[in-house]
Design an enzyme around this catalytic site. Structure first.
Site, short mmCIF file in Angstrom:
data_model
loop_
_atom_site.label_atom_id
_atom_site.label_comp_id
_atom_site.label_asym_id
_atom_site.label_seq_id
_atom_site.Cartn_x
_atom_site.Cartn_y
_atom_site.Cartn_z
CD GLU A 1 -39.67 23.76 12.23
OE1 GLU A 1 -39.45 23.28 13.36
OE2 GLU A 1 -39.24 24.87 11.87
NE ARG B 1 -32.24 37.95 18.32
CZ ARG B 1 -32.36 38.96 17.46
NH1 ARG B 1 -32.35 40.20 17.90
NH2 ARG B 1 -32.49 38.74 16.19
CB CYS C 1 -35.66 28.77 16.44
SG CYS C 1 -34.00 29.35 16.15
N GLY D 1 -37.93 32.03 12.73
CA GLY D 1 -37.89 33.16 11.79
C GLY D 1 -36.84 34.12 12.31
CD GLU D 2 -34.32 38.94 13.04
OE1 GLU D 2 -33.28 39.07 13.71
OE2 GLU D 2 -35.30 39.69 13.17
CB SER D 3 -36.81 36.85 17.77
OG SER D 3 -35.50 37.36 17.90
CB ILE E 1 -31.65 27.58 11.52
CG1 ILE E 1 -31.88 26.21 10.88
CG2 ILE E 1 -31.40 28.64 10.45
CD1 ILE E 1 -33.15 26.14 10.03
NE ARG E 2 -27.63 35.17 12.70
CZ ARG E 2 -28.00 36.43 12.62
NH1 ARG E 2 -29.19 36.75 12.15
NH2 ARG E 2 -27.20 37.38 12.99
CG HIS F 1 -35.98 25.15 13.16
ND1 HIS F 1 -36.97 26.02 12.74
CD2 HIS F 1 -34.93 25.92 13.52
CE1 HIS F 1 -36.53 27.25 12.83
NE2 HIS F 1 -35.30 27.23 13.30
N1 GLN Z 1 -31.49 34.09 14.93
C1 GLN Z 1 -32.91 34.28 14.96
C2 GLN Z 1 -33.26 35.35 16.00
O1 GLN Z 1 -32.46 35.72 16.81
C3 GLN Z 1 -33.66 32.97 15.22
C4 GLN Z 1 -33.41 31.99 14.10
C5 GLN Z 1 -34.47 30.94 13.92
O2 GLN Z 1 -35.63 31.09 14.28
N2 GLN Z 1 -34.10 29.88 13.23
O3 GLN Z 1 -34.35 35.80 16.01
#
Ligand code: GLN
Length: 210
Positions: free
Chosen positions: A173, A104, A77, A46-48, A135-136, A171
Site C-alpha cells: 500500500e 518478528r 506485515c 501495525g504492531e502485532s 518496516i520492521r 507494505h
Molecule cells: N514489527 C511489527 C510486529 O512485530 C510489524 C511491523 C509492521 O507491521 N510494519 O508486530
C-alpha cells in the site's frame, strides 16, 4: 463487492485509496457484524501484539477465524504475523490461518527499515521486480508445501498465497503499484462468484489471477 480493513490500529488510508481506485467499496471494520458483511478482509500493518490485544478486547478473534474459513484474508506485515500458525522472537499467540512460522522483527529495529526490490516469478522463468517497503518486517522461516511463494527478497519468501489468502511481509500500500491490491480484489471477486474458492484451502486447480 465490499472489502473490509480491520481498523483497530495501523496503516489504513493507503489501502483504502488503492482499493477505491480499483472500484471496490471499502469499509473500516471494528465489529463482528461489520466483518461478516464483507467479501474480503485486510489485516493491516501495525504492531502485532497490540493488534492481538485489541482483537481480543473487542472479541474479534473467533469472528475473524470464522470469516477466514470461507473468504479471502490478506495480512500485511503485522497482519501477516497474526495469520501465522506460529510466531517467534518473541513467541506470541496468533490466529493460525496459514501453516507457516514467522519471526518478528527479523531485519532489526524500526530505523533499519528499508525499501528494496522483490522478485515475482511466473510459472515459467520470467521474473518481475517490484519495489517493496519493509518496516520492521517479519520473515517467514517455515511454511507448508501447500503455501505458494509469490515473491522473494534474496531468496526469502515475502509474498505468499494460501488458497484465497495472501500474506506480504512488506507494505504494497506504500508503493506506487496497485498490482497486489488488484490481485486481492480478483481473489475476492472469485470467492463471491465461486464460494468454494474462498478461505484458506490450498486449491491446486485455482490459478493465481493476473
Ligand atoms: N514489527 C511489527 C510486529 O512485530 C510489524 C511491523 C509492521 O507491521 N510494519 O508486530
Amino acid at each position: 463487492m465490499s472489502l473490509g480493513i480491520l481498523a483497530l490500529q495501523g496503516a489504513l488510508q493507503p489501502h483504502r485509496q488503492k482499493l477505491t481506485a480499483l472500484g471496490v467499496d471499502v469499509v473500516f471494520v471494528r465489529t463482528a457484524g461489520e466483518i461478516s458483511a464483507c467479501d474480503g478482509l485486510i489485516l493491516p500493518g501495525g504492531e502485532s501484539s497490540t493488534l492481538l490485544n485489541l482483537i481480543d478486547h473487542y472479541r474479534l478473534r473467533d469472528p475473524i477465524v470464522a470469516f477466514a474459513a470461507s473468504r479471502p484474508v490478506w495480512g500485511v506485515c503485522a497482519g501477516a504475523i497474526l495469520m501465522a500458525e506460529r510466531v517467534e522472537n518473541p513467541s506470541q499467540e496468533s490466529l493460525g490461518l496459514i501453516p507457516m512460522t514467522v519471526r518478528r522483527n527479523a531485519y532489526g529495529r524500526q530505523n533499519e527499515s528499508f525499501i528494496a526490490p522483490v522478485v515475482f516469478r511466473d510459472a515459467g522463468s520470467a521474473k518481475t521486480e517490484r519495489e517493496a517497503v519493509f518496516i520492521r518486517a517479519p520473515s517467514i522461516i517455515r511454511f507448508a508445501s501447500s503455501v505458494q511463494v509469490l515473491a522473494d527478497h534474496h531468496g526469502d519468501p515475502v509474498a505468499l498465497r494460501y488458497g484465497s489468502h495472501l500474506v506480504t511481509t512488506y507494505h504494497p500500500e506504500l508503493s506506487a503499484s496497485d498490482e497486489f491490491h488488484a490481485l486481492f480484489v480478483s481473489l475476492c471477486r472469485e470467492a463471491v462468484t465461486n464460494p468454494a474458492s474462498g478461505g484458506g484451502r490450498p486449491d491446486e486447480v485455482m490459478a493465481t489471477p493476473n
